[in-house]
Design a protein around this motif. Structure first.
Motif, short mmCIF file in Angstrom:
data_model
loop_
_atom_site.label_atom_id
_atom_site.label_comp_id
_atom_site.label_asym_id
_atom_site.label_seq_id
_atom_site.Cartn_x
_atom_site.Cartn_y
_atom_site.Cartn_z
N TYR A 1 1.60 -2.75 17.54
CA TYR A 1 0.48 -2.47 16.64
C TYR A 1 -0.80 -3.02 17.24
CZ TYR A 1 4.04 -1.47 13.07
OH TYR A 1 5.08 -0.94 12.36
N ARG A 2 -1.74 -2.14 17.55
CA ARG A 2 -3.01 -2.61 18.10
C ARG A 2 -3.86 -3.25 17.01
NH1 ARG A 2 -5.27 2.76 19.96
NH2 ARG A 2 -4.11 3.33 18.11
N PRO A 3 -4.45 -4.42 17.28
CA PRO A 3 -5.26 -5.11 16.26
C PRO A 3 -6.42 -4.24 15.76
CG PRO A 3 -4.84 -6.58 18.11
CD PRO A 3 -4.37 -5.20 18.52
N HIS B 1 -6.53 -1.54 14.45
CA HIS B 1 -6.28 -0.10 14.48
C HIS B 1 -5.41 0.26 13.29
CE1 HIS B 1 -8.03 1.76 18.04
NE2 HIS B 1 -7.83 0.64 18.69
N ALA B 2 -5.13 1.55 13.13
CA ALA B 2 -4.38 2.03 11.97
C ALA B 2 -2.89 2.18 12.25
CB ALA B 2 -4.97 3.36 11.51
N TYR C 1 -0.37 0.09 12.27
CA TYR C 1 0.50 -0.60 11.31
C TYR C 1 0.48 0.09 9.94
CZ TYR C 1 1.80 -4.28 7.96
OH TYR C 1 2.34 -4.99 6.93
N THR C 2 -0.70 0.45 9.47
CA THR C 2 -0.79 1.04 8.13
C THR C 2 -0.19 2.45 8.12
OG1 THR C 2 -3.11 1.58 8.62
CG2 THR C 2 -2.70 -0.36 7.28
N TYR C 3 -0.42 3.24 9.15
CA TYR C 3 0.21 4.57 9.21
C TYR C 3 1.73 4.44 9.24
CZ TYR C 3 -3.64 7.92 9.81
OH TYR C 3 -4.74 8.74 9.61
N THR D 1 3.63 2.10 8.21
CA THR D 1 4.19 1.63 6.94
C THR D 1 4.08 2.69 5.86
OG1 THR D 1 3.50 -0.58 7.60
CG2 THR D 1 4.16 -0.29 5.30
N LYS D 2 2.98 3.41 5.85
CA LYS D 2 2.78 4.44 4.83
C LYS D 2 3.74 5.60 5.01
CE LYS D 2 -0.85 7.38 2.76
NZ LYS D 2 -1.10 6.70 1.49
N GLN E 1 6.36 -3.49 16.77
CA GLN E 1 6.79 -2.87 15.53
C GLN E 1 7.91 -3.68 14.87
OE1 GLN E 1 6.20 1.36 16.11
NE2 GLN E 1 7.74 1.79 14.55
#
Lengths: 358, 358, 358, 358
Positions: free
Chosen positions: D101-103, D105-106, D108-110, D112-113, D313
């Motif tokens: 997960y790049r700091p 950036h999206a 992590y949120t993508y 997880t969503k 991840q």
């Protein structure tokens, strides 16, 4: 406006009959759906003209190219862009139609509304537009399959030849066996005969498609303006040449008494069930878990190979003689379109239903 | 969701049968419309039960109270909030229905969808909800009147008694002369006879309403998913007890050939016109300036005063015997509701059409 | 148009400052929410003018009347209609304003847009409209509380007096202790002093409100045009007198390097966490589980009790001298409005997020 | 959901950074607009990376292919489908990023969503998505030009180097003369110096873009939730890396008194005018005919060529070292994106405004 259909699972379509292609964007597709490309292609093939002697000989090799929203064969939840390239862009064929209005086509209304139109093959008003719906419909079917929801449509009437029974009287697995997509082999043969005769005259004929949805959970539908049957009716009425929609008992319901047609509840081994299903699986706009079934009326399509009076764009009387090819009866090809619009609507309402779970 | 109808001219409605009242908010109403309060009240009166011996004896004194959006008798373009207070909130009448599911009503589906419901008089699923539509419809009619657009609906079938001719065969000004709202006096008398008989048995009967819209300009309708007839169909299918919708030739279109039913254009003294109007005033989803006409099928309503088997909320078999009052045939009262939904849709599409003028 | 806010949980509001009342319809509310009426009233009280010496002395006794959507104290999933009746409809007070345009008010733009306006107290453009938002916001808070999501706003700047620290430097439970709703008692006293002085001159002053949302799950937000912070920003910018919105580092972010402000991830006892939260709890438009925080800038309100040059509706130069009462600083009253719009947006996105779970 | 922006003029976009391409569908475009292809290409070029020494060296040859909605060089009112093919799909470059997960950036949120994501170049969350907006924006500009509405954005701050004056103090025609798109040549040089230095370190820096809209008629904007500035703010906040939006006096408005900042009306040779424009051209959410101006804050972009701590991840601590290329400052390239989103919003509101003319 309004080239978008759906609330959560949304198809936005584009394209004209003789432009670069027909395509669209599917937004709101759940992530993680395995895209079975063979199934999708097969669905497009079902819609393709020229599948048998009774349909238009145009050979369209409709293959979808996906642009986005898919990673390693699965949907990612991001928008799925796609196109089906047009193979046939010979605009010369349509030069003579450029300046006249074909009867019962949308040439006149488009020209008046927009002040400009693409005259080649009817442009945006061509039924070729529905191919985008079959792509979105095929993906919706793949998603619904995970929830054991099944959608099956079939030709129940062509001209005056019609199936008299209920959908339950037929083996719907036979539908694809006949060119006309009718599950009654005898009636199917009669229909094909009729269509062949009409085709030989350069004329066209209408009919009715029946559609059945099984496996829906209780609770789909949004009162009061988003009733499930209103959404299905809207979906069907956007298909080219559709003139009517009815669900459950439909227009026949007018003939009967409440005492004859109320669906009485009973305790079915501990589960609530109804003795009959005149309601068509929907009560108060919300699915009740019974089969959903409805009928869609199609007029004979307007393109005929016979001479017709009409006017030019400058309002001069003239004679139109369409050339080459025509589709005497769209019903067989419309079967997958009806299924697709039903699948899009059902998936959309499945996703909407989630918003009630808090 | 979906208690809002329309795109630009939008009605959001609220209210249950036996709550404080039924009301709504009308957003997107053009400013400067003179609100003729007598006309609005008259429209509500047309929907009111108990107008004649053939309908339910409930005497509802439906008067609308406006909250906002009006200044010195004119609309201001801001939202118009309103309510029609419920006079009858005797919930005791419904105590016995609280724990059972009435056949072909929405009790079961609401309970399953939401886990809770207002059982008094059907709550939100009651047809009393349509009164909000008549308010929004009356205001839409007032606006459309400024553009000489007229909407007239009438009862064309009750049970098996039906008008055989086209709407053009009748003087629609006679519609309001009969209790049943049928412009053919003889058929009207037969229908009333039938309804009276059915009422005496505590039973109900369905029928068909035909609606005609005159004076629409060419160009209303938004391809491809916002076709004008799809919007009208959707609007009609949201009305309680509606089972079907057809426009132009409708289901009959299936029977005819393209050569028989194409609407041929001709030069009518310098203007483009068609010899026939099988299309029902809409081509490719866009109005063509001819009369728009359609038919709406209603089932017999589910509330009957006869004993019916059903189940309790706990899935126990039981017998339902509704008390007191019932409406043997909603057709006459549904006529203004059909007109209202048509008026809302038409005004909405008139306003949408403006967005093409740049 | 656009008197509706939200996608699933939707508020449609109506009403003018001096009409019958301000109200609305809440659609899409989950069923089964216990409506704590005391809490709702308390939220309305927080928005009420005249709560202390520093605000407007108008005493509005704002009480909400619910019309629908509630049964035995719980929401039913059907639309919740409501009104807050206006107590003060003395239109005489505004007779002198009827024919002139107040500077930096919406009189001129409304009149030009609609050709008509309700001039009493600003009509629809009055901040009194926000009371409907507080009702919908209070219900949203009650729902969010079930998921342990908490929303707290406070006054962080009035004129040039501002809190220099982060929201984490203050005990937000102290917010309601000061009339100005600032959690720093010393700054609160300074702010109150300033407001009292400005009030004595009949003038007004602006400020900033900070809002913090804790407890949100990962995954709220809809790329690309429905980013969570875009929805929050939109929500805030619809509040009267708001001139700016920033979240996370906001405008300050311009000053820093990527290397200084990237939120580095680390393994926090087996869970993914970040060392910092410059992002404001949202990455790529989607909540990441950290606190969401943002700031909202308010201008000084336009109604001052000092003479101002302006023009009449007929474009004649004139002098406006407003009479009676004014609110020197809306910040304290705007705190619950900011919270309400955040609560509506959050609940809406919680419900939208459900549509991804298939 | 939410890959659609706009109400009448609507862009639905699709595409990932390293998929087949980025494209979209523009619905609701007025018919008859001459499509100046050179102008559209020029707008895409303005957004292109690698335009000067200070930006990323990636050379993207972004050319749009239109699929539909155009006939003989003019828009037809039907949907305009288009794509910009991706030239660079070397996914190997991103193999090492697939599992971390790049700091900021999206990723992590993508993940997880949606439970799945296209990791190549950020997939859908990449700023490359904005190219579709520039196509829709260019067409909107062409339409607005017909109404003499002009939109000009420029870089007003990079890091701590900022223009102190108002937009009126600069000759905006000089904007395109500098690589950094700043109309003050001296400041532009300083900004370029700063960016070059930051680039050499592999770091990034943020800034502010100011945008000015001239020529808007009075009346654009839809109270109460569709206020023009709320729509503009929403539009800007959907652009990648944007952290704040303010219009008119913005956050500075907090500092001033009503008596200092009300925009007083006067009779300007028979026309209503204001002495000042602190309101930013919008009052009560409706345009007042004055210049509309606003500011948009951008953070430094997250991709830096320096080592950063982060997690995989699977939540294991790791070090990220991005390779190859990066954009030290997106401001210059973001200028046409800001203009595009403003143009789309303005055209949409121009078309919405038509719905009030009845």
């Amino acid at each position: 406006m309004f080239n978008t259909f759906g609330n959560i699972y949304r198809l936005t379509s584009f394209g004209e009959s003789h432009g670069a292609g027909i395509g669209g964007v599917i937004d709101g597709c759940p992530s993680g759906i395995d895209l079975d490309m063979d199934f999708i292609q097969q669905e497009l093939n079902r819609r393709k003209p020229g599948q048998s002697r009774i349909t238009t000989p145009r050979k369209e090799d409709d293959e979808v190219q996906f642009f986005s929203g898919i990673y390693e064969g699965k949907t990612t939840g991001t928008p799925i862009g796609f196109i089906i390239w047009n193979k046939n862009q010979h605009s010369a064929d349509y030069d003579n139609m450029k300046s006249l209005y074909r009867p019962s086509h949308a040439d006149y209304t488009y020209q008046t509304k927009y002040g400009i139109r693409d005259p080649r093959g009817g442009g945006r008003s061509s039924a070729r537009e529905t191919i985008a719906r079959c792509v979105a419909g095929a993906i919706a079917k793949l998603a619904l399959r995970q929830r054991d929801i099944r959608i099956q449509a079939f030709t129940s009437q062509v001209g005056s030849i019609k199936l008299e029974g209920s959908y339950q009287d037929y083996d719907l697995n036979l539908t694809e066996d006949s060119a006309v997509r009718c599950p009654d082999p005898e009636k199917a043969a009669e229909m094909e005969e009729l269509i062949a005769e009409i085709k030989s005259k350069g004329d066209t004929v209408g009919g009715v498609i029946t559609c059945v949805i099984t496996g829906t959970p209780v609770g789909l539908g949004e009162p009061v303006f988003g009733k499930l049957h209103a959404a299905l009716g809207h979906a069907m009425l956007t298909i080219n040449a559709v003139k009517g929609f009815e669900y459950g008992d439909g227009f026949d319901a007018a003939l009967f008494r409440g005492s004859e047609r109320n669906d009485r509840f009973f305790n079915d081994h501990g589960h609530i069930n109804t003795h009959t299903n005149h309601s068509g699986g929907i009560q108060g706009g919300i699915s009740n878990g019974q089969d959903i079934y409805f009928r869609v009326a199609f007029k004979s399509v307007a393109t005929i190979l016979m001479e017709q009076e009409t006017v030019t764009q400058d309002c001069e009387d003239t004679i139109l003689k369409a050339r080459g090819r025509h589709d005497p009866c769209v019903l067989p090809r419309a079967v997958p379109i009806v299924e697709s619009m039903a699948a899009i609507t059902l998936l959309d309402y499945m996703l909407l239903q989630k918003t009630h779970e808090f």
